[in-house]
Design a protein around this motif. Structure first.
Motif: not given
Length: 147
Positions: A124-131
């Motif tokens: 899996f690849q992270q997308e965007g910022e932490v929320f």
């Protein structure tokens, strides 16, 4: 290696109580998630996975199909006494098998930030910022099953 671990698609409604018990302990008791956020009325339309270790129900996750091209793995939970043995990873691997068997090419996860490494190991690849979701830091992650 865990030889006495079984993970399969749960029989619903028969095993839904066991699944709810695990989620109640992990999400509501341990993490303080509100019951209405966890039990969102979507369980009946999802595939539910259930993990048994030595015949005892210890883990779960659900697969929600967003459309014919995208599935989302949600509500991955393993009881405290069974953690640290790779069960969460095995449940995720089983979820990916189930999704791939339905020819769905894309999988999403809103991973709790502290376990994102588990999903990265599985591609899996992270997308965007932490929320923040339910008072817990998350990251959106994506995996394509068809290269």
């Amino acid at each position: 290696m865990i030889s006495n671990l079984t993970i399969r698609v749960a029989h619903i409604p028969e095993e839904l109580l066991e699944i709810e018990k695990i989620r109640r302990v992990v999400f509501q008791v341990e993490q303080g998630v509100e019951q209405d956020l966890d039990f969102d009325g979507l369980d009946e339309i999802c595939d539910q996975l259930i993990a048994y270790l030595n015949g005892e129900c210890v883990g779960t996750a659900r697969i929600r199909y967003l459309d014919e091209k995208t599935a989302k793995i949600e509500r991955l939970a393993v009881l405290g006494m069974a953690r640290g043995q790779g069960i969460g990873q095995k449940i995720t691997e089983k979820a990916l098998e189930v999704i791939a068997s339905k020819n769905i090419p894309e999988v999403l996860i809103n991973a709790q930030e502290y376990v994102k490494g588990l999903y990265q190991k599985l591609g899996f690849q992270q997308e965007g910022e932490v929320f923040e979701e339910a008072g817990i830091l998350h990251v959106k992650m994506r995996k394509n099953l068809i290269c």
